[in-house]
Design a protein around this motif. Structure first.
Motif, short mmCIF file in Angstrom:
data_model
loop_
_atom_site.label_atom_id
_atom_site.label_comp_id
_atom_site.label_asym_id
_atom_site.label_seq_id
_atom_site.Cartn_x
_atom_site.Cartn_y
_atom_site.Cartn_z
N SER A 11 0.77 -1.29 0.08
CA SER A 11 -0.08 0.05 -0.14
C SER A 11 0.95 1.13 0.03
O SER A 11 1.66 1.41 1.04
N ARG A 12 0.85 2.03 -0.94
CA ARG A 12 1.64 3.22 -1.10
C ARG A 12 1.06 4.42 0.01
O ARG A 12 2.00 4.82 0.56
N GLU A 13 -0.20 4.30 0.30
CA GLU A 13 -0.42 5.21 1.27
C GLU A 13 0.18 4.97 2.60
O GLU A 13 0.40 5.95 3.16
N LEU A 14 0.12 3.65 3.05
CA LEU A 14 0.47 2.88 4.22
C LEU A 14 2.09 3.33 4.19
O LEU A 14 2.45 3.74 5.31
N ARG A 15 2.80 3.02 3.34
CA ARG A 15 4.15 3.28 3.28
C ARG A 15 4.71 4.75 3.60
O ARG A 15 5.42 4.98 4.10
N THR A 16 3.78 5.77 2.90
CA THR A 16 4.03 7.05 3.01
C THR A 16 4.09 7.40 4.36
O THR A 16 4.71 8.22 4.83
N LEU A 17 2.72 7.17 4.83
CA LEU A 17 2.38 7.38 6.34
C LEU A 17 3.32 6.87 7.27
O LEU A 17 3.94 7.85 8.07
N LEU A 18 3.97 5.84 7.11
CA LEU A 18 4.62 5.34 8.17
C LEU A 18 6.07 5.70 8.04
O LEU A 18 6.69 6.17 9.22
N SER A 83 -1.36 -6.94 9.64
CA SER A 83 -2.18 -7.46 9.28
C SER A 83 -3.43 -6.99 9.42
O SER A 83 -3.82 -6.20 10.38
N ASN A 84 -4.49 -6.91 8.52
CA ASN A 84 -5.73 -6.70 8.54
C ASN A 84 -6.66 -7.38 9.60
O ASN A 84 -7.79 -7.24 10.11
N PHE A 85 -6.31 -8.50 9.81
CA PHE A 85 -7.22 -9.65 10.36
C PHE A 85 -7.10 -9.67 11.80
O PHE A 85 -8.07 -9.43 12.58
N VAL A 104 -2.19 -4.85 14.50
CA VAL A 104 -3.14 -5.19 13.66
C VAL A 104 -3.59 -3.66 13.22
O VAL A 104 -3.80 -2.74 13.91
N LYS A 105 -4.02 -3.73 11.75
CA LYS A 105 -4.65 -2.41 11.21
C LYS A 105 -5.75 -1.99 11.45
O LYS A 105 -6.53 -3.19 11.53
N PRO A 106 -6.18 -1.02 11.91
CA PRO A 106 -5.59 0.24 12.04
C PRO A 106 -4.83 0.38 13.32
O PRO A 106 -5.49 -0.22 14.35
N PHE A 107 -3.92 0.87 13.62
CA PHE A 107 -3.19 1.10 14.72
C PHE A 107 -2.70 2.44 14.99
O PHE A 107 -2.43 3.23 14.07
N LYS A 115 6.50 0.06 20.10
CA LYS A 115 7.00 -1.35 19.98
C LYS A 115 8.42 -0.94 19.03
O LYS A 115 9.21 -1.86 19.29
N VAL A 116 8.65 -0.14 18.21
CA VAL A 116 9.60 0.18 17.62
C VAL A 116 10.86 0.31 18.62
O VAL A 116 12.02 -0.14 18.48
#
Length: 429
Positions: A11-18, A83-85, A104-107, A115-116
């Motif tokens: 997901s480009r959007e998630l990569r950009t956000l993170l 994961s989405n699940f 688990v998304k969304p977080f 966590k990081v």
């Protein structure tokens, strides 16, 4: 110098956000768009932490995690799976693949940041301790120091553990490290399976471990890996098991290895079917039949191992833990669907999927993600074995095809029925 983090998500959007969030925290960030890209960039970038989506094109996050754990320069790099699940089955699969954490998304941004930071701090400490371990081998004498280092690194650093003498390490997975050891009473070699301190803190993990141990210590059969005892030493859980001087059947699936021959497959599936008939007599099912859980002895005989997901066939309460207890490429449709009334026919399907893969050199179903493979088992009738492995004889292929019937009523009803069908097959010249 900024610590390096690799983000792997399609997901480009998630990569950009993170990326933006982590760069604000002062980290150096690189991104990968699929599983293959993740493996390549991880080896180039050598990140100090990897955040990986469990569902990605080309190679899933689980498969990429397993491959990363095989790379010497990255095998201790912390990995967070996304994961989405959020099903417990995903958590178990992630831990077994070698992941350290799970989101688990969304977080929330704060949850990710916490966590990081914790994993990076733990990684720095573990790397320092592992370097010392490499130099010192298994020579730490002080028991308290040895135990402290084990809880920090997940590795035994002393020759002595709970009365056992450690000889060498046989293997390591996401939940345990297995050592060749000498047991104290009869001074004979055994496999000592020591549970990772990082896996032991996962919710319900120790309950499942206790349940599987209670089952496995009672199983005595020539085609089942024997578990002699389970124990706890200074808060660390372990199992003493039969030492099988051989390799699991998944060694046949390594790149460049020829598929299993029909004569050998007939012998081995017959031996595993004997083990399943023994389980069925005791109203047990295994629930994770796969090549990696079938071991070949030096004499070439099969032994079924790893009863971590096994349960009583009539204990439906234990099936509510998540739909994906099992391994996706070998999971039966009813197990993938979360059915509570599993019986031996589920194991027989997984056995068929295992030997289909070994004979054909490819799994029954392939997909870009773990979910795609599971959905295929749920909704599609598997291909006929001779369509992909035409050299297999028609009678033997028909037997494998019957094991893989999507409708379990069309499979063999009992393991003893499979044994009878195997015995009735023509003898190969």
């Amino acid at each position: 110098m900024a610590e390096r983090i690799l983000i792997c998500d399609d997901s480009r959007e998630l990569r950009t956000l993170l990326s933006a969030q982590l760069q604000k925290l002062g980290f150096e960030v690189k991104v990968a768009i699929d599983g293959e890209d993740a493996l390549a960039r991880a080896q180039q970038f050598l990140p100090e932490l990897i955040i990986m989506d469990i569902n990605m094109p080309k190679i899933s996050g689980l498969a990429a995690t397993r491959k990363i754990r095989e790379l010497p320069k990255l095998k201790h790099t912390p990995i967070i799976l996304l994961s989405n699940f959020g099903e417990e089955g995903d958590v178990i699969a992630g831990i077994e693949a070698g992941a350290d954490e799970y989101l688990v998304k969304p977080f929330r941004q704060g949850e990710l940041a916490a966590k990081v930071k914790i994993l990076l701090r733990k990684s720095t400490l573990s790397a320092r301790k592992l370097d010392e371990t490499t130099v010192q081998g298994l020579d730490v004498k002080d028991p308290d120091t040895a135990m402290r280092r084990f809880k920090e690194t997940g590795q035994i650093v002393s020759r002595e553990f709970a009365g056992f003498t450690i000889i060498d390490k046989l293997g390591q997975g996401g939940t345990a490290v297995v050592y060749r050891a000498m047991e104290p009473m009869f001074n004979k070699p055994v496999a000592l399976k020591v549970i990772s301190p990082f896996a032991a803190v996962k919710e319900n993990f120790l309950k499942r471990l206790q349940r599987s141990n209670e089952i496995s210590v009672k199983l005595i059969h020539k085609h089942i890996v024997r578990t002699y005892l389970m124990g706890e030493y200074q808060g660390v859980h372990f199992m003493m098991q039969e030492l099988v001087e051989g390799a699991p059947l998944d060694s046949y699936l390594e790149e460049g290895h020829a598929p299993l021959g029909e004569r050998e497959a007939h012998k081995l599936i017959h031996q595993v079917a004997q083990a399943l008939a023994y389980l069925e007599e005791r109203k047990l099912i295994h629930r994770d039949i796969k090549p990696g859980n079938i071991y070949l002895t030096r004499e070439g005989d099969a032994k079924l191992g790893d009863f971590g997901l096994s349960r009583l066939a009539d204990d439906s309460a234990q099936t509510a833990e998540g739909y994906l207890l099992g391994t996706p490429h070998y999971i039966s449709p009813e197990q993938a669907n979360g059915n509570k009334d599993l019986d031996i026919r589920s194991d027989l399907y997984s056995l068929g999927a295992t030997f289909f893969h070994l004979l054909a050199g490819r799994p029954v179903f392939e997909g870009d993600s773990l979910q795609a493979v599971v959905l295929a088992h749920l909704s599609k009738q598997p291909p006929k074995l001779r369509e992909v492995a035409p050299k297999v004889s028609e009678p033997f292929a028909a037997l494998i095809d019957r094991l893989l019937e999507n409708d379990r009523a069309k499979r063999f009803e009992h393991a003893k029925d499979l044994l009878a069908a195997l015995d009735a097959l023509p003898v190969l010249a």
